[in-house]
Design an enzyme around this catalytic site. Structure first.
Site, PDB file in Angstrom:
ATOM      1  N   TYR A  15       0.783  -1.508  -0.124  1.00  0.00           N
ATOM      2  CA  TYR A  15       0.063  -0.026   0.015  1.00  0.00           C
ATOM      3  C   TYR A  15       0.777   1.347   0.057  1.00  0.00           C
ATOM      4  O   TYR A  15       0.678   2.336   0.909  1.00  0.00           O
ATOM      5  CB  TYR A  15      -0.955  -0.112   1.018  1.00  0.00           C
ATOM      6  CG  TYR A  15      -2.196  -0.862   1.068  1.00  0.00           C
ATOM      7  CD1 TYR A  15      -3.369  -0.281   0.342  1.00  0.00           C
ATOM      8  CD2 TYR A  15      -2.141  -2.279   1.169  1.00  0.00           C
ATOM      9  CE1 TYR A  15      -4.289  -1.261   0.087  1.00  0.00           C
ATOM     10  CE2 TYR A  15      -3.338  -2.952   1.079  1.00  0.00           C
ATOM     11  CZ  TYR A  15      -4.584  -2.394   0.231  1.00  0.00           C
ATOM     12  OH  TYR A  15      -5.592  -3.295   0.103  1.00  0.00           O
ATOM     13  N   TYR A 142     -14.402  -4.648   2.835  1.00  0.00           N
ATOM     14  CA  TYR A 142     -12.984  -5.036   2.732  1.00  0.00           C
ATOM     15  C   TYR A 142     -12.892  -6.296   3.084  1.00  0.00           C
ATOM     16  O   TYR A 142     -13.005  -6.697   4.270  1.00  0.00           O
ATOM     17  CB  TYR A 142     -12.018  -4.170   3.294  1.00  0.00           C
ATOM     18  CG  TYR A 142     -10.429  -4.363   2.987  1.00  0.00           C
ATOM     19  CD1 TYR A 142      -9.973  -4.273   1.735  1.00  0.00           C
ATOM     20  CD2 TYR A 142     -10.058  -5.224   3.887  1.00  0.00           C
ATOM     21  CE1 TYR A 142      -8.893  -4.731   1.472  1.00  0.00           C
ATOM     22  CE2 TYR A 142      -8.788  -5.721   3.589  1.00  0.00           C
ATOM     23  CZ  TYR A 142      -8.031  -5.257   2.266  1.00  0.00           C
ATOM     24  OH  TYR A 142      -6.773  -5.884   2.430  1.00  0.00           O
ATOM     25  N   ASP A 236     -17.270 -12.326   8.520  1.00  0.00           N
ATOM     26  CA  ASP A 236     -15.574 -12.027   8.576  1.00  0.00           C
ATOM     27  C   ASP A 236     -15.152 -11.255   9.655  1.00  0.00           C
ATOM     28  O   ASP A 236     -15.386  -9.989   9.728  1.00  0.00           O
ATOM     29  CB  ASP A 236     -15.276 -11.149   7.172  1.00  0.00           C
ATOM     30  CG  ASP A 236     -13.938 -10.641   6.941  1.00  0.00           C
ATOM     31  OD1 ASP A 236     -12.864 -11.051   8.047  1.00  0.00           O
ATOM     32  OD2 ASP A 236     -13.553 -10.170   5.880  1.00  0.00           O
ATOM     33  N   LYS A 265      -5.705 -11.664  11.898  1.00  0.00           N
ATOM     34  CA  LYS A 265      -5.177 -10.373  12.887  1.00  0.00           C
ATOM     35  C   LYS A 265      -5.189 -10.786  14.238  1.00  0.00           C
ATOM     36  O   LYS A 265      -3.915 -11.227  14.667  1.00  0.00           O
ATOM     37  CB  LYS A 265      -6.186  -9.394  12.326  1.00  0.00           C
ATOM     38  CG  LYS A 265      -6.380  -8.763  11.240  1.00  0.00           C
ATOM     39  CD  LYS A 265      -6.699  -7.364  11.031  1.00  0.00           C
ATOM     40  CE  LYS A 265      -6.448  -6.680   9.591  1.00  0.00           C
ATOM     41  NZ  LYS A 265      -7.443  -6.611   8.850  1.00  0.00           N
TER      42      LYS A 265
HETATM   43  C1  LIG Z   1      -7.635  -7.275   7.094  1.00  0.00           C
HETATM   44  C2  LIG Z   1      -8.710  -7.764   6.761  1.00  0.00           C
HETATM   45  C3  LIG Z   1      -8.670  -8.692   5.719  1.00  0.00           C
HETATM   46  C4  LIG Z   1      -7.524  -9.294   4.878  1.00  0.00           C
HETATM   47  O1  LIG Z   1      -6.741  -9.809   6.196  1.00  0.00           O
HETATM   48  P1  LIG Z   1      -5.095  -9.906   5.655  1.00  0.00           P
HETATM   49  O2  LIG Z   1      -4.339 -10.945   6.769  1.00  0.00           O
HETATM   50  O3  LIG Z   1      -4.555  -8.517   5.534  1.00  0.00           O
HETATM   51  O4  LIG Z   1      -5.115 -10.788   4.347  1.00  0.00           O
HETATM   52  C5  LIG Z   1      -9.915  -9.305   5.589  1.00  0.00           C
HETATM   53  N1  LIG Z   1     -10.983  -8.877   6.193  1.00  0.00           N
HETATM   54  C6  LIG Z   1     -11.017  -7.979   7.103  1.00  0.00           C
HETATM   55  C7  LIG Z   1     -12.387  -7.487   7.557  1.00  0.00           C
HETATM   56  C8  LIG Z   1     -10.056  -7.194   7.412  1.00  0.00           C
HETATM   57  O5  LIG Z   1     -10.038  -6.246   8.240  1.00  0.00           O
END
Ligand SMILES: *Cc1c(COP(=O)(O)O)cnc(C)c1O
Length: 431
Positions: A15, A142, A236, A265
């Site tokens: 990025y 996202y 997600d 994360k």
């Molecule tokens: C950061 C994020 C992703 C992607 O995760 P990465 O480990 O960066 O590939 C997917 N969904 C959400 C909601 C996110 O915040």
């Protein structure tokens, strides 16, 4: 040569427009909520290093577990083999997820956790000889940077070069307060086609969209609609998992339960890359068959890496300790109080808070709201000069600190956020 100079010879950063970006800050050490640069400068990590860190940097408990695991078993193929950290972490995660979650599938990051969920959902229908070709998603969502994850994410600057190759998705507007009925009507119409395999959503908090929040009630109604039409629901929780929203998972604010959950994360407390996709027994059982074609053909070389799983277990132990619960509640209360102080102040268009997330939407003209705006860069660099790592999303200044962040450190973050607010105020007319 300095580390930053060597970096600039060989590294391509994420990025980052490499031609115009300033030299990166070389970090040599982390402790608690702080990062220390090679020139001795300390930065308060108010965004938990891209939303990953839960318990502070270089946490001794996680370090000790990782160290021990490295001396025992660093890696083993995960097809045909298993190991204690993978099983124990799966048990631990299932214990705190919504009770319908039955199985854990490992991958490497948030994007792959999403890819796996999409493949599970599509193949679930396929395996029952009733394939459904469509996916439903929020327009501003996202879900990651791989092709499947990009396809179900918001279409815009990030995805424009690939637009022709992304698969087609049915989009819903985000049901922000006041728009719930409208979005439920959109969903009802799209689901009625019977073609929608899955609905993927960021529960209650859309991070990259600008820390946009919506209420659990409308999400429950969306999930109920999906259930009526045989559409699987994919939560997600890559960002919202592990206490970020005040509860262990955003799904815990709901009455309905998702069929699949994506985690990453915070999964290892911000220590190592690891992703998890969990699913209900019904999803899992749709793959069980003497017919090998019904197998989930997915895996990565480092699937369920034992060291990453050990970090996840250590982080989970810290997360479930009563002290951490108290920290999460303390931060959530401080954020709520700060949100009240900020609401209606000059330069503030909106304030949003959910658990340990506090976001300030600055009132700036159209151009300033872009991810690429010069204003955004000014805000970012002002905060850095003041020793706080904030990473505004356009005109949205937010914090999502590690849970160990003290009240004093929170005050420092709030102070700098307030300075950013003052930066966007029109200059006072001089007498
Ligand atoms: C950061 C994020 C992703 C992607 O995760 P990465 O480990 O960066 O590939 C997917 N969904 C959400 C909601 C996110 O915040």
């Amino acid at each position: 040569m300095s580390l930053a100079a060597r970096d600039q010879q060989v590294i391509w950063h994420p990025y980052t427009q490499m031609q115009t970006a300033p030299a990166p800050i070389a970090v040599v050490r982390g402790e608690g909520a702080w990062l220390y640069a090679d020139d001795g400068t300390a930065y308060l990590d108010a965004i938990a290093s891209w939303w990953t860190n839960l318990h502070g940097h270089a946490h001794p408990h996680i370090a000790e577990r990782v160290h021990r695991q490295l001396q025992t078993l660093e890696h083993v193929i995960f097809a045909g083999f298993t190991h204690e950290p993978a099983v124990a972490l799966a048990e631990g995660v299932l214990q705190i997820l919504p009770p319908n979650q039955a199985r854990v599938f490992y991958s490497d990051n948030g994007s792959t956790a999403v890819e796996v969920a999409l493949k599970m959902a599509l193949q679930y229908h396929h395996n029952q000889d009733w394939p459904r070709p469509r996916i439903l998603a929020f327009r501003d969502s996202y879900h990651g940077d791989t092709f499947g994850a990009m396809s179900v994410s918001s279409r815009g600057t990030f995805t424009a070069p690939f637009a022709r190759l992304l698969f087609d998705v049915d989009y819903l507007d985000v049901p922000v307060p006041g728009r719930e009925a409208e979005v439920l009507a959109q969903a009802a119409a799209l689901l009625a086609t019977g073609q929608v395999a899955a609905f993927i959503f960021e529960p209650l908090l859309l991070g990259t969209a600008g820390m946009v929040t919506y209420e659990p009630g409308v999400l429950d109604e969306l999930l109920r609609l999906c259930r009526q039409h045989g559409t699987l629901c994919i939560a997600d929780e890559v960002l919202t998992g592990f206490g970020r929203t005040g509860r262990l998972f955003a799904s815990h604010y709901l009455r309905e339960q998702p069929d699949l959950v994506c985690l990453s994360k915070g999964l290892t407390g911000g220590t190592m890359a690891l992703g998890v996709t969990t699913c209900s027994a019904a999803v899992y059982e749709s793959f069980l068959s003497p017919d090998r074609q019904k197998t989930l053909f997915h895996g990565h070389s480092y699937t369920a890496n034992p060291v990453a799983c050990a970090a996840g277990l250590a982080s989970l132990e810290l997360l479930l300790a009563p002290e951490t619960r108290a920290h999460i509640d303390r931060i959530a209360a401080a954020h709520a109080a700060q949100a009240q102080r900020l609401a209606g102040r000059p330069g503030v268009r909106a304030v949003r808070t959910l658990g340990t997330m506090l976001a300030l939407e600055l009132a700036v003209p159209g151009e300033g709201t872009s991810y690429f705006s010069t204003l955004r860069d000014q805000l970012y660099h002002h905060a850095l000069r003041r020793g706080v790592l904030l990473r505004p999303l356009g005109n949205i200044v937010y914090t999502l600190p590690p849970y160990c962040t003290t009240d004093l450190e929170l005050e420092q973050i709030y102070q700098v956020m307030d300075e950013l607010r003052e930066l966007v105020l029109p200059a006072e007319p001089t007498a």
